[in-house]
Design a protein around this motif. Structure first.
Motif, short mmCIF file in Angstrom:
data_model
loop_
_atom_site.label_atom_id
_atom_site.label_comp_id
_atom_site.label_asym_id
_atom_site.label_seq_id
_atom_site.Cartn_x
_atom_site.Cartn_y
_atom_site.Cartn_z
N PRO A 1 -2.68 49.05 31.08
CA PRO A 1 -1.62 50.03 31.35
C PRO A 1 -2.00 51.41 30.88
N SER A 2 -1.33 52.40 31.43
CA SER A 2 -1.51 53.78 31.04
C SER A 2 -0.50 54.11 29.93
N TYR A 3 -0.07 55.36 29.85
CA TYR A 3 0.86 55.80 28.82
C TYR A 3 1.86 56.78 29.42
N PRO A 4 3.09 56.82 28.89
CA PRO A 4 4.13 57.67 29.48
C PRO A 4 3.92 59.15 29.14
N PRO A 5 4.32 60.05 30.03
CA PRO A 5 4.17 61.49 29.75
C PRO A 5 4.85 61.93 28.46
N ALA A 6 5.96 61.27 28.08
CA ALA A 6 6.67 61.66 26.86
C ALA A 6 5.79 61.54 25.62
N LEU A 7 4.79 60.66 25.66
CA LEU A 7 3.88 60.51 24.53
C LEU A 7 3.17 61.83 24.25
N LEU B 1 -7.62 68.43 18.08
CA LEU B 1 -6.95 67.13 18.14
C LEU B 1 -7.97 66.03 18.35
N LEU B 2 -7.81 64.94 17.60
CA LEU B 2 -8.55 63.70 17.83
C LEU B 2 -7.55 62.63 18.21
N THR B 3 -7.83 61.90 19.27
CA THR B 3 -6.93 60.83 19.72
C THR B 3 -7.65 59.49 19.70
N TYR B 4 -6.90 58.46 19.36
CA TYR B 4 -7.40 57.08 19.34
C TYR B 4 -6.35 56.23 20.05
N ALA B 5 -6.56 55.97 21.33
CA ALA B 5 -5.62 55.17 22.11
C ALA B 5 -6.08 53.71 22.08
N GLN B 6 -5.36 52.89 21.35
CA GLN B 6 -5.68 51.46 21.22
C GLN B 6 -6.94 51.20 20.40
N SER B 7 -7.55 52.21 19.78
CA SER B 7 -8.88 52.00 19.18
C SER B 7 -8.94 52.20 17.67
N TRP B 8 -7.87 52.69 17.05
CA TRP B 8 -7.95 52.96 15.61
C TRP B 8 -8.18 51.69 14.81
N ALA C 1 -3.94 61.85 16.42
CA ALA C 1 -2.90 61.04 17.07
C ALA C 1 -3.49 59.68 17.40
N ILE C 2 -2.85 58.63 16.87
CA ILE C 2 -3.28 57.26 17.17
C ILE C 2 -2.08 56.51 17.72
N TRP C 3 -2.33 55.68 18.72
CA TRP C 3 -1.20 54.95 19.32
C TRP C 3 -1.66 53.65 19.97
N TRP C 4 -0.67 52.78 20.15
CA TRP C 4 -0.88 51.49 20.79
C TRP C 4 0.29 51.19 21.72
N ASN C 5 -0.01 50.59 22.87
CA ASN C 5 1.02 49.93 23.66
C ASN C 5 1.29 48.58 23.00
N THR C 6 2.46 48.41 22.40
CA THR C 6 2.78 47.17 21.70
C THR C 6 3.77 46.34 22.50
N THR C 7 3.91 45.10 22.11
CA THR C 7 4.71 44.13 22.85
C THR C 7 6.20 44.36 22.65
N VAL D 1 5.43 42.14 38.92
CA VAL D 1 5.80 41.90 37.52
C VAL D 1 6.15 43.24 36.86
N GLU D 2 7.28 43.25 36.14
CA GLU D 2 7.62 44.43 35.34
C GLU D 2 7.19 44.18 33.90
N GLU D 3 6.19 44.94 33.45
CA GLU D 3 5.72 44.86 32.07
C GLU D 3 6.43 45.92 31.24
N THR D 4 6.90 45.54 30.06
CA THR D 4 7.59 46.47 29.18
C THR D 4 6.80 46.62 27.89
N TYR D 5 6.66 47.87 27.45
CA TYR D 5 5.89 48.18 26.25
C TYR D 5 6.70 49.09 25.32
N VAL D 6 6.28 49.10 24.06
CA VAL D 6 6.74 50.10 23.11
C VAL D 6 5.50 50.79 22.57
N VAL D 7 5.33 52.07 22.91
CA VAL D 7 4.20 52.82 22.35
C VAL D 7 4.52 53.16 20.90
N ASP D 8 3.63 52.75 19.99
CA ASP D 8 3.76 53.06 18.57
C ASP D 8 2.77 54.18 18.26
#
Length: 253
Positions: free
Chosen positions: A22-28, A105-112, A135-141, A239-246
Motif C-alpha cells: 500500500p501507499s500512504y495518505p496525503p494527510a501524512l 528531512l530524513l524519512t523512513y517508511a516502514q524501514s526504521w 519522520a518515521i512511519w508504518w502502515n499498521t494493522t 478487498v477493502e484494506e484498512t490501515y492506521v499510519v503510525d
C-alpha cells in the motif's frame, strides 16, 4: 530467523513488493510539513530504506528535492525503473552515505525497525541540518476490523511469529522504543483505507518479511487457502484494506 535476514528478504521479491504494497495518505505529508513549519516543496529529503520508491514518489510529487537510500540490489533496480529521474544511492540507516548537515528531512517508511537505533539516531543527527526533521512511519494493522484481525492471527500462526498485540504503545513508549528519547518528538496516527483486487491483496501479504523467508510450498498453501476464505467474504474479489499510519516526527536541535 534474524531481523537482518528478514530485512534482506525483501530484495528477493522487489516486483511483488512494488505490485502489492500500500501507499500512504496525503494527510501524512501535510502533518510532516506542519511539524517542519515549511512545505516539502524545495526541501532536501533523503528517503532511507526506500525500497521500490513508494514513499519517495509521493515526496517528489509534493515538490521535495528527494533521493533514495537503499541497501538491496533488486529493490534499487526496481526503484530506478519506476523513478528513473530520482537519484538513488546504496546504503542503510546505520551508515548513511550522506554528507554532514546536508538534508532538511530524513524519512523512513516502514524501514526504521531494521536499524540499530544506537547507530541510526546519531547518523540522523549527523546528516540533518540544524532545525531539520526525522519522520518515521508504518502502515499498521486496524485490529478493530474483525476480518483483518483474524487474518493477522492466521499469518502469525502460519509463519511461526508471535501473534501481534492489539494494544498500541502509548506515546512515551513509542518514542522510547524508537530510540528517540531526549528529542522533541510528535506522534500522530492516521486511519485510511484502500480498495484493491484480491490478487493485489494476496501479493501484499506474500511480500511481508515473515512470509518471504518461508519455503515456497508453505507460502503457496497459505495463500491458496486465504484466497478461498476471502472469496467467501468478498465474492466480487475486491478487498477493502484498512490501515492506521503510525507516525513519529523528531526535530534536530
Amino acid at each position: 530467523m534474524t531481523a537482518s535476514s528478514r530485512a534482506h528478504s525483501f530484495n528477493a521479491a522487489a516486483d511483488q513488493y512494488a505490485a502489492g504494497r500500500p501507499s500512504y495518505p496525503p494527510a501524512l505529508f501535510a502533518l510532516i510539513e506542519q511539524f517542519m513549519s515549511r512545505p516539502l516543496a524545495g526541501a532536501r529529503v533523503a528517503d532511507v530504506g526506500a525500497g521500490t520508491g513508494i514513499a519517495t514518489a509521493l515526496l517528489r510529487e509534493r515538490g521535495a528535492d528527494v533521493i533514495g537510500v537503499e541497501p538491496g540490489d533488486a529493490m534499487a533496480a526496481r526503484f530506478h525503473t519506476l523513478l528513473p529521474d530520482v537519484p538513488i544511492v546504496r546504503g542503510d540507516g546505520n551508515a548513511l552515505p550522506l554528507a554532514d548537515a546536508s538534508h532538511d528531512l530524513l524519512t523512513y517508511a516502514q524501514s526504521w525497525q531494521w536499524t540499530d537505533t544506537a547507530r541510526s539516531v546519531p547518523e540522523v543527527l549527523r546528516v540533518l541540518l540544524p532545525g531539520g526533521a526525522l519522520a518515521i512511519w508504518w502502515n499498521t494493522t486496524a485490529f478493530d476490523v474483525p476480518w483483518i484481525r483474524a487474518q493477522q492471527e492466521r499469518i502469525a500462526h502460519h509463519s511461526g511469529a508471535r501473534p501481534p498485540s492489539r494494544a498500541r504503545p502509548d506515546d512515551s513508549d513509542a518514542i522510547r522504543l524508537a530510540g528517540l528519547s531526549g528529542l522533541r518528538v510528535a506522534r500522530r496516527q492516521l486511519r485510511w483505507s484502500r480498495t484493491v483486487p484480491l490478487d493485489t491483496h494476496l501479493a501484499n501479504i506474500g511480500s511481508r518479511s515473515a512470509f518471504l523467508v518461508l519455503a515456497e510450498d508453505d507460502k503457496r498453501a497459505f495463500l491458496s487457502e486465504e484466497r478461498g476464505r476471502l472469496r467467501e467474504m468478498f465474492p466480487d474479489e475486491v478487498v477493502e484494506e484498512t490501515y492506521v499510519v503510525d507516525l513519529l516526527m523528531a526535530a534536530r536541535p
